[in-house]
Design a protein around this motif. Structure first.
Motif, PDB file in Angstrom:
ATOM      1  N   MET A  33     -48.688   9.350  79.784  1.00  0.00           N
ATOM      2  CA  MET A  33     -48.839   8.705  81.083  1.00  0.00           C
ATOM      3  C   MET A  33     -48.118   7.368  81.075  1.00  0.00           C
ATOM      4  O   MET A  33     -47.759   6.844  80.029  1.00  0.00           O
ATOM      5  CB  MET A  33     -50.326   8.504  81.415  1.00  0.00           C
ATOM      6  CG  MET A  33     -51.042   7.463  80.574  1.00  0.00           C
ATOM      7  SD  MET A  33     -52.782   7.278  81.031  1.00  0.00           S
ATOM      8  CE  MET A  33     -53.217   5.805  80.108  1.00  0.00           C
ATOM      9  N   THR A  87     -50.325   6.815  85.636  1.00  0.00           N
ATOM     10  CA  THR A  87     -49.776   7.960  86.365  1.00  0.00           C
ATOM     11  C   THR A  87     -49.139   8.896  85.357  1.00  0.00           C
ATOM     12  O   THR A  87     -48.793   8.492  84.238  1.00  0.00           O
ATOM     13  CB  THR A  87     -48.743   7.525  87.418  1.00  0.00           C
ATOM     14  OG1 THR A  87     -48.435   8.631  88.261  1.00  0.00           O
ATOM     15  CG2 THR A  87     -47.461   7.011  86.790  1.00  0.00           C
ATOM     16  N   ALA A  88     -48.989  10.154  85.745  1.00  0.00           N
ATOM     17  CA  ALA A  88     -48.389  11.145  84.849  1.00  0.00           C
ATOM     18  C   ALA A  88     -46.907  10.844  84.647  1.00  0.00           C
ATOM     19  O   ALA A  88     -46.246  10.273  85.515  1.00  0.00           O
ATOM     20  CB  ALA A  88     -48.569  12.541  85.438  1.00  0.00           C
ATOM     21  N   SER A 133     -44.839  12.296  87.344  1.00  0.00           N
ATOM     22  CA  SER A 133     -44.949  11.534  88.588  1.00  0.00           C
ATOM     23  C   SER A 133     -44.070  10.287  88.527  1.00  0.00           C
ATOM     24  O   SER A 133     -43.395   9.935  89.498  1.00  0.00           O
ATOM     25  CB  SER A 133     -46.402  11.120  88.838  1.00  0.00           C
ATOM     26  OG  SER A 133     -47.235  12.235  88.974  1.00  0.00           O
ATOM     27  N   THR A 174     -46.324  15.919  94.380  1.00  0.00           N
ATOM     28  CA  THR A 174     -46.620  15.039  93.250  1.00  0.00           C
ATOM     29  C   THR A 174     -47.953  14.333  93.436  1.00  0.00           C
ATOM     30  O   THR A 174     -48.775  14.255  92.525  1.00  0.00           O
ATOM     31  CB  THR A 174     -45.493  13.999  93.093  1.00  0.00           C
ATOM     32  OG1 THR A 174     -44.249  14.674  92.939  1.00  0.00           O
ATOM     33  CG2 THR A 174     -45.740  13.108  91.882  1.00  0.00           C
ATOM     34  N   ASP A 228     -51.871  14.327  91.235  1.00  0.00           N
ATOM     35  CA  ASP A 228     -51.976  13.086  90.445  1.00  0.00           C
ATOM     36  C   ASP A 228     -52.977  12.162  91.139  1.00  0.00           C
ATOM     37  O   ASP A 228     -52.608  11.331  91.980  1.00  0.00           O
ATOM     38  CB  ASP A 228     -50.612  12.407  90.329  1.00  0.00           C
ATOM     39  CG  ASP A 228     -50.601  11.312  89.262  1.00  0.00           C
ATOM     40  OD1 ASP A 228     -51.679  10.748  89.002  1.00  0.00           O
ATOM     41  OD2 ASP A 228     -49.534  11.018  88.713  1.00  0.00           O
ATOM     42  N   VAL A 262     -59.088  13.212  85.642  1.00  0.00           N
ATOM     43  CA  VAL A 262     -58.038  13.974  86.319  1.00  0.00           C
ATOM     44  C   VAL A 262     -58.548  15.361  86.668  1.00  0.00           C
ATOM     45  O   VAL A 262     -58.415  15.819  87.814  1.00  0.00           O
ATOM     46  CB  VAL A 262     -56.774  14.069  85.421  1.00  0.00           C
ATOM     47  CG1 VAL A 262     -55.746  15.021  86.035  1.00  0.00           C
ATOM     48  CG2 VAL A 262     -56.157  12.699  85.229  1.00  0.00           C
ATOM     49  N   SER A 289     -53.496  21.961  85.884  1.00  0.00           N
ATOM     50  CA  SER A 289     -52.932  20.726  86.432  1.00  0.00           C
ATOM     51  C   SER A 289     -53.189  19.541  85.507  1.00  0.00           C
ATOM     52  O   SER A 289     -52.350  18.653  85.366  1.00  0.00           O
ATOM     53  CB  SER A 289     -53.530  20.450  87.820  1.00  0.00           C
ATOM     54  OG  SER A 289     -53.150  21.444  88.740  1.00  0.00           O
ATOM     55  N   TRP A 300     -50.510  17.077  83.804  1.00  0.00           N
ATOM     56  CA  TRP A 300     -50.627  15.621  84.004  1.00  0.00           C
ATOM     57  C   TRP A 300     -50.491  14.893  82.651  1.00  0.00           C
ATOM     58  O   TRP A 300     -49.875  13.848  82.568  1.00  0.00           O
ATOM     59  CB  TRP A 300     -51.987  15.308  84.619  1.00  0.00           C
ATOM     60  CG  TRP A 300     -52.115  13.917  85.192  1.00  0.00           C
ATOM     61  CD1 TRP A 300     -51.943  13.563  86.496  1.00  0.00           C
ATOM     62  CD2 TRP A 300     -52.457  12.723  84.487  1.00  0.00           C
ATOM     63  NE1 TRP A 300     -52.137  12.202  86.655  1.00  0.00           N
ATOM     64  CE2 TRP A 300     -52.451  11.661  85.430  1.00  0.00           C
ATOM     65  CE3 TRP A 300     -52.742  12.412  83.162  1.00  0.00           C
ATOM     66  CZ2 TRP A 300     -52.732  10.341  85.093  1.00  0.00           C
ATOM     67  CZ3 TRP A 300     -53.016  11.098  82.815  1.00  0.00           C
ATOM     68  CH2 TRP A 300     -53.020  10.079  83.776  1.00  0.00           C
TER      69      TRP A 300
END
Length: 465
Positions: A1, A18-19, A22, A44, A48, A109, A206, A210
Motif C-alpha cells: 500500500m 491506498t492500494a 490505486s 478503482t 478501495d 478492507v 478484492s 488491494w
C-alpha cells in the motif's frame, strides 16, 4: 500500500493508505494519461475503501461537495485531481515506497467491501440509485476505525472530515441497508437475495488485490517528479516574465510620457520666471517661487523616469565582486549605525570574478540595501552574501525587517510605488536595481513573508553573454 496526501482538519493531520494499483491510477491522472476514464476511476474507488474515504473527505473539505455514489465521487476526483493530488515526490523511486498493510487494515478492507456489496444488494429492490448510495455508505461505514488505524489522535471524529449524511447513517435513507448488511454478515444467515459465502469470497478476492504489491507506480515516480518540477518552474518563470514584461512596458511609457510632459512644464516654468521678474509683492513672489520649485521637482522625477526607461548601456569589465561588496559595506555601514542597523558581508576572502559594470552594479546593490534599511527603520540587521554557482554569480541581500505583504509584493519594482505599511520608500531605487540587473543579463527575485523579513536574490552570468 501507499500513503495518500495528508488530510488536515485544524491541527489534526492523518495520512490514509491506498492500494498500490490505486496509486498507479492516481499517478496516471497526474500524468494526464489520455486513456484514463472516469469509469476507471470509479472502478478503482469501488474496491478501495480508504481511497473512497479520502476522496469523500477532500471533496467536502475543499468544495463542500456531498457525493452520494461512487460515480459522483469519481467525477469530482477527475475534475479536481490536479489540485488535490500533489505529492512531494522526487526522482528517487523509493520516495513513496510500498508499505505492507497491517492485519487490521487488511481486515478493514475486507469488511468494508463485503458490507458495501451486501448493502447494495439489499437496496437494489428500490432501484439503481438506492443501490449505488448504499454501496458508498457501506464502503465508508467504518470511517472512525480507518482514521484510528491511520493514526488520528483521540477526539477526532469522522464528522470533522465527512459530509453530514455520512456521519449519521442511522438517519440517512441508505443507512438502514448498511445496518441490515452488517447484521446479515454477523449472523451468516442466507436469504433469498443474499448468499453470505459468495459475498465473502468476492470481498476476499478484492482484499487480496488491494494488498498486492505493484511495481507500476515505482516506474512512474520519476515521470511524476519531473512533471511536478516542470510545473513548479513554469509557475515561477511565468511570474518573473510577467513582471519583466510589465516593467518593460512601464519603461516605454516613461520614455514617451517624459518627453511629452517636459513641454508643458517648460511653458509653466518660463511663465513663472517671467512673472517673477516684474513682481514686487512678497507673497506673490513666494507663491511663484513655490511654482518654480515644484516644476523643478517634476523635472527631476521625469529625469529619473527617463533614466529608468533608457539608462546608459553597461560598460563591462572583469571585476572582483567580493571587493566591490566589501567596499559597499565599508561605505554604508557607518551611516546605518545611526539607525542601530548592522550591515555585514558574510562572504569569505576569496575573489569572485564577474564581467559587469562596477558603477551600475554598485548603484543597484546600494539601492537594495537602502530599501532594506527603510524597511527596518530602527534596530535590525542586513546581511549580504555572494557565491559562484554553475557559471553564474548569486548575490543575496536579506534583512530582518517587517517583510512585504502579498498585495504589495507584485508592485515592489514599480517606479514611484510606495507602501508605507511595508516600510518601503517612494522613488526609483528598486526599479533602477531591477533595470540594471536585467541589462546585465540577470534576474532578481524576492523571498518575503510578513513578519519574517525579506531576501533579494540577484543571479548574474559570470561572463558577458
Amino acid at each position: 500500500m501507499r500513503l495518500l496526501p495528508t488530510l488536515v482538519s485544524g491541527e489534526f493531520r492523518v495520512s490514509l493508505p491506498t492500494a498500490d494499483r490505486s496509486a498507479a491510477v492516481l499517478a496516471r491522472v497526474l500524468l494526464d494519461d489520455s486513456s484514463l476514464t472516469v469509469d476507471l476511476l470509479a472502478e478503482t474507488l469501488a474496491v478501495d475503501p480508504s481511497l473512497a474515504l479520502w476522496a469523500t473527505a477532500r471533496s467536502y473539505q475543499r468544495d463542500r461537495q456531498e457525493p452520494r455514489t461512487i460515480a459522483e465521487l469519481a467525477g469530482w476526483l477527475e475534475s479536481a485531481a490536479a489540485a488535490v493530488l500533489w505529492w512531494e515526490v522526487t526522482s528517487d523511486p523509493t520516495a513513496s515506497a510500498h508499505i505492507a498493510p497491517s492485519d487490521s487494515i487488511a481486515e478493514l478492507v475486507k469488511t468494508a467491501l463485503e458490507t458495501a456489496d451486501v448493502a447494495a444488494l439489499l437496496a437494489s429492490i428500490h432501484g439503481q440509485a438506492a443501490a449505488e448510495c448504499a454501496y458508498l455508505a457501506g464502503l465508508l461505514h467504518d470511517a472512525e476505525r480507518w482514521l484510528h488505524e491511520a493514526g488520528s489522535p483521540p477526539g477526532i471524529a469522522a464528522r470533522d472530515l465527512l459530509p453530514p449524511w455520512l456521519c449519521d447513517l442511522d438517519s440517512a435513507p441508505c443507512g438502514q441497508f448498511v445496518q441490515q448488511a452488517r447484521a446479515l454478515i454477523s449472523s451468516g444467515e442466507a436469504t433469498e437475495e443474499h448468499d453470505p459465502a459468495a459475498s465473502h469470497r468476492r470481498a476476499e478476492r478484492s482484499q487480496r488485490r488491494w494488498q498486492r504489491r505493484g511495481g507500476l507506480l515505482a516506474r512512474m515516480l520519476p515521470r511524476i517528479a519531473e512533471r511536478m518540477r516542470r510545473l513548479n518552474d513554469l509557475e515561477h518563470r511565468f511570474e518573473e516574465l510577467l513582471e519583466t514584461e510589465k516593467l518593460a512596458a512601464m519603461a516605454e511609457f516613461a520614455a514617451g510620457a517624459g518627453h511629452e510632459i517636459n513641454n508643458p512644464l517648460a511653458i509653466v516654468a518660463g511663465r513663472a520666471q517671467l512673472l517673477l521678474t516684474d513682481e514686487t509683492d512678497p507673497e506673490r513672489r513666494r507663491e511663484l517661487a513655490v511654482i518654480n520649485a515644484q516644476v523643478k521637482r517634476a523635472y527631476e522625477m521625469i529625469a529619473d523616469m527617463r533614466l529608468f526607461a533608457r539608462p546608459p548601456m553597461p560598460q563591462f569589465a572583469r571585476i572582483d565582486l567580493s571587493a566591490l561588496l566589501v567596499a559597499l559595506v565599508t561605505d554604508l555601514a557607518p551611516g546605518l549605525l545611526e539607525q542601530a542597523i548592522t550591515l555585514e558581508y558574510s562572504g569569505g576572502g576569496e575573489p569572485i570574478e564577474i564581467e559587469a559594470d562596477a558603477a551600475q552594479l554598485n548603484v543597484a546593490l546600494r539601492s537594495i540595501c537602502r530599501n532594506s534599511a527603510e524597511a527596518i527603520s530602527h534596530q535590525g540587521r542586513i546581511e549580504i552574501m555572494a557565491a559562484a554557482r554553475d557559471g553564474d554569480v548569486e548575490i543575496g541581500i536579506s534583512d530582518n525587517g517587517p517583510g512585504i505583504a502579498p498585495e504589495h509584493r507584485r508592485h515592489v519594482f514599480d517606479p514611484f510605488y510606495s507602501s508605507r505599511q511595508a516600510g518601503r520608500g517612494l522613488g526609483l531605487g528598486l526599479s533602477k536595481a531591477w533595470r540594471i540587473v536585467t541589462m546585465h543579463g540577470g534576474r532578481i527575485t524576492i523571498d518575503t513573508e510578513p513578519g519574517h523579513g525579506t531576501k533579494f536574490t540577484i543571479r548574474l552570468p559570470a561572463t558577458k553573454l
